[in-house]
Design an enzyme around this catalytic site. Structure first.
Site, short mmCIF file in Angstrom:
data_model
loop_
_atom_site.label_atom_id
_atom_site.label_comp_id
_atom_site.label_asym_id
_atom_site.label_seq_id
_atom_site.Cartn_x
_atom_site.Cartn_y
_atom_site.Cartn_z
N ASN A 178 -12.84 -3.57 2.22
CA ASN A 178 -13.82 -2.50 2.36
C ASN A 178 -14.70 -2.50 1.12
OD1 ASN A 178 -12.58 -1.60 4.80
ND2 ASN A 178 -11.06 -0.46 3.60
N HIS A 204 -10.24 -5.07 -3.70
CA HIS A 204 -8.91 -5.34 -3.17
C HIS A 204 -9.00 -5.79 -1.73
CE1 HIS A 204 -9.85 -1.09 -2.48
NE2 HIS A 204 -9.16 -1.18 -1.36
N HIS A 255 -6.82 -5.92 1.90
CA HIS A 255 -5.67 -5.43 2.65
C HIS A 255 -5.13 -6.56 3.53
CE1 HIS A 255 -6.68 -0.98 2.18
NE2 HIS A 255 -7.86 -1.52 1.91
N ASP A 274 0.85 -1.19 0.00
CA ASP A 274 0.00 0.00 0.00
C ASP A 274 0.89 1.25 0.00
OD1 ASP A 274 -3.22 0.51 0.98
OD2 ASP A 274 -1.81 2.19 1.13
P1 5GP Z 1 -9.69 1.31 0.39
O1 5GP Z 1 -9.94 2.44 1.37
O2 5GP Z 1 -10.34 1.57 -0.94
O3 5GP Z 1 -10.05 -0.04 0.98
O4 5GP Z 1 -8.13 1.25 0.20
C1 5GP Z 1 -7.47 1.79 -0.90
C2 5GP Z 1 -5.98 1.74 -0.60
O5 5GP Z 1 -5.27 1.95 -1.79
C3 5GP Z 1 -5.52 2.82 0.39
O6 5GP Z 1 -4.96 2.19 1.55
C4 5GP Z 1 -4.47 3.61 -0.40
O7 5GP Z 1 -3.37 4.00 0.39
C5 5GP Z 1 -4.09 2.65 -1.51
N1 5GP Z 1 -3.67 3.28 -2.75
C6 5GP Z 1 -4.32 4.27 -3.42
N2 5GP Z 1 -3.66 4.60 -4.54
C7 5GP Z 1 -2.55 3.80 -4.59
C8 5GP Z 1 -1.48 3.68 -5.53
O8 5GP Z 1 -1.38 4.36 -6.55
N3 5GP Z 1 -0.52 2.75 -5.24
C9 5GP Z 1 -0.59 1.96 -4.11
N4 5GP Z 1 0.41 1.08 -3.93
N5 5GP Z 1 -1.59 2.05 -3.22
C10 5GP Z 1 -2.57 2.95 -3.46
#
Ligand code: 5GP
Ligand code: ZN
Length: 113
Positions: A86, A99, A101, A29
């Site tokens: 999520n 995705h 985590h 992340d």
């Molecule tokens: P969500 O809140 O949608 O479950 O998590 C999305 C995650 O994607 C966040 O923890 C954020 O830091 C990560 N993220 C967003 N854009 C990028 C990116 O361009 N590269 C990487 N490696 N992680 C990303």
């Protein structure tokens, strides 16, 4: 293609690929909230868990398998870890591409929001 994770899958946006196969890719992340914070992402664009077709639920089992392997390889299988998906706005989903985590390497709170 207007999806950040599709762009990572395609190699348009760089990421340190920790694992990949024909179904999924895993990378750290960009904004980690724990010492281990890895995202396991299907290569196919599925907008959210809520959008997962019933006949593709095996894909999530595969993501769990890969998360378990990454946890073992990352040395956090014994100390403990958490996997999180999520889904939707109130579920805390920000990136609209399914995705998982993988979080670990520190004591996590109960995580129940
Ligand atoms: P969500 O809140 O949608 O479950 O998590 C999305 C995650 O994607 C966040 O923890 C954020 O830091 C990560 N993220 C967003 N854009 C990028 C990116 O361009 N590269 C990487 N490696 N992680 C990303
Ligand atoms: Zn996508």
């Amino acid at each position: 293609m207007d999806c950040v994770f599709c762009k990572i899958v395609a190699g348009v946006i760089p990421a340190k690929i920790l694992y990949q196969d024909e179904k999924v890719v895993a990378f750290p992340d960009i904004n980690p909230t724990a010492p281990t914070h890895v995202l396991i992402v299907p290569k196919k664009h599925i907008a959210s868990l809520a959008q997962l077709p019933d006949n593709e639920s095996v894909l999530v089992g595969h993501m769990v398998k890969i998360a378990n392997e990454l946890a073992r390889n990352g040395g956090i299988a014994e100390s403990g870890y958490r996997i999180v998906i999520n889904s939707g706005k109130e579920g805390g989903q920000v990136v609209p591409h399914l995705h998982m985590h993988l979080l670990g390497g520190r004591q996590l709170d109960n995580g129940m929001g």
